[in-house]
Design an enzyme around this catalytic site. Structure first.
Site, PDB file in Angstrom:
ATOM      1  N   TYR A 184      -1.801  -1.270  10.457  1.00 28.33           N
ATOM      2  CA  TYR A 184      -1.793  -1.639   9.039  1.00 28.33           C
ATOM      3  C   TYR A 184      -0.486  -1.205   8.378  1.00 28.33           C
ATOM      4  CZ  TYR A 184      -3.515  -1.932   4.193  1.00 28.33           C
ATOM      5  OH  TYR A 184      -3.693  -2.228   2.864  1.00 28.33           O
TER       6      TYR A 184
ATOM      7  N   SER B  12       0.839  -1.195   0.000  1.00 28.64           N
ATOM      8  CA  SER B  12       0.000   0.000   0.000  1.00 28.64           C
ATOM      9  C   SER B  12       0.872   1.241   0.000  1.00 28.64           C
ATOM     10  CB  SER B  12      -0.895   0.017   1.246  1.00 28.64           C
ATOM     11  OG  SER B  12      -1.534   1.267   1.404  1.00 28.64           O
TER      12      SER B  12
END
Length: 276
Positions: free
Chosen positions: A176, A163
């Site tokens: 995350y 990401s």
């Protein structure tokens, strides 16, 4: 506006254009391949000739639909349940895929989920441990089991879906971001360790993608929808799963033969930071 939506007819036309069979005779394992980005990757790899094993965690119906879509387009796929938190599940997956489809020579680590969107001061250790297990430790356990197959293959690839958040360090994303950063670090190490065996290891790092998960993130951060924020993004839209799938297929093809240890951001050249 996100820009022009992709109706089903356009998706079918895109798939026809991509039936170049660059990945013929390859066996691909795509974790989290029943929905969202993983589903787009599984469909694209199958359209290019790979036999695809895709995993799901809870939603068996979504996996059935994903396989059916691939088969209706002329591709080959099978679905398998697997939890990245369960060693027995991971071992059973590898044995089952080998028995059903042969040795894996293309591994796409995509399975995962977002953290709860809380500040560091409000985040307990259990959440960090859960995200690390799902995004790092489980995938690495799976990878250790398939590496012997990859090393023996004429062409072998590991592609990690990460990401852009690993470079943004946005508020309320610590579990995350830490987990994705950890898997990126492991991938960079693997690229150097496995090069002697002919295994290529690369990272694709999407920005916001038009998926159910992306929709939930936008709603949590802004109380709005992807379609409402899309106009502020490069090219007037957020990413589609097909954008990420195209990069994965390229890296795994002959055109990506001399690429390893690289990280490609797929965000239109720099997206807005939705998290402040």
């Amino acid at each position: 506006m996100i820009g022009r939506a992709r109706p089903e007819q356009d998706d079918a036309e895109d798939q026809d254009r991509h039936m170049t069979r660059r990945l013929k005779k390859r066996v691909a394992l795509v974790t989290g391949g029943s929905r969202g980005v993983g589903r787009g990757i599984a469909a694209r790899l199958a359209s290019e000739g790979a036999a695809v094993a895709l995993t799901y965690h809870r939603n068996a119906d979504a996996a059935v639909d994903a396989v059916a879509d691939i088969e209706s387009a002329g591709g080959a796929a099978r679905s398998y349940p697997c939890a990245m938190t369960d060693s027995e599940s991971i071992a059973l997956l590898v044995d089952s895929v080998r028995g059903d489809m042969g040795q894996v020579d293309l591994f796409v680590s995509n399975a995962g989920h977002a953290s709860r969107g809380r500040a560091v001061i409000d985040t307990e250790a259990a959440e960090y441990l859960e995200l690390l297990q799902v995004h790092v430790l489980g995938p690495l356990e799976l990878l250790r089991l398939v590496l012997p197959d990859l090393r023996q293959a004429d062409r072998a690839d590991i592609i990690v879906v990460s990401s852009v958040l690993t470079g943004q360090h946005a508020p309320n994303t610590a579990p995350y971001t830490i987990a994705k950063s950890g898997m990126e670090a492991a991938a960079r190490v693997l690229a150097k360790e496995e090069r002697q065996y002919g295994v290529r290891v690369n990272i694709v790092a999407p920005g916001l993608v038009a998926t159910d998960m992306g929709e939930r993130l936008v709603t949590a951060a802004h109380g709005s929808s992807i379609s409402e924020v899309g106009s502020a993004f490069p090219f007037g839209r957020v990413a589609y799963p097909a954008d990420i799938a195209s990069a994965v297929a390229y890296l795994a093809s002959a055109e990506g033969e001399y690429i390893t240890g690289q990280r490609i951001e797929i965000d239109g050249g720099g997206q807005p930071n939705l998290f402040g």
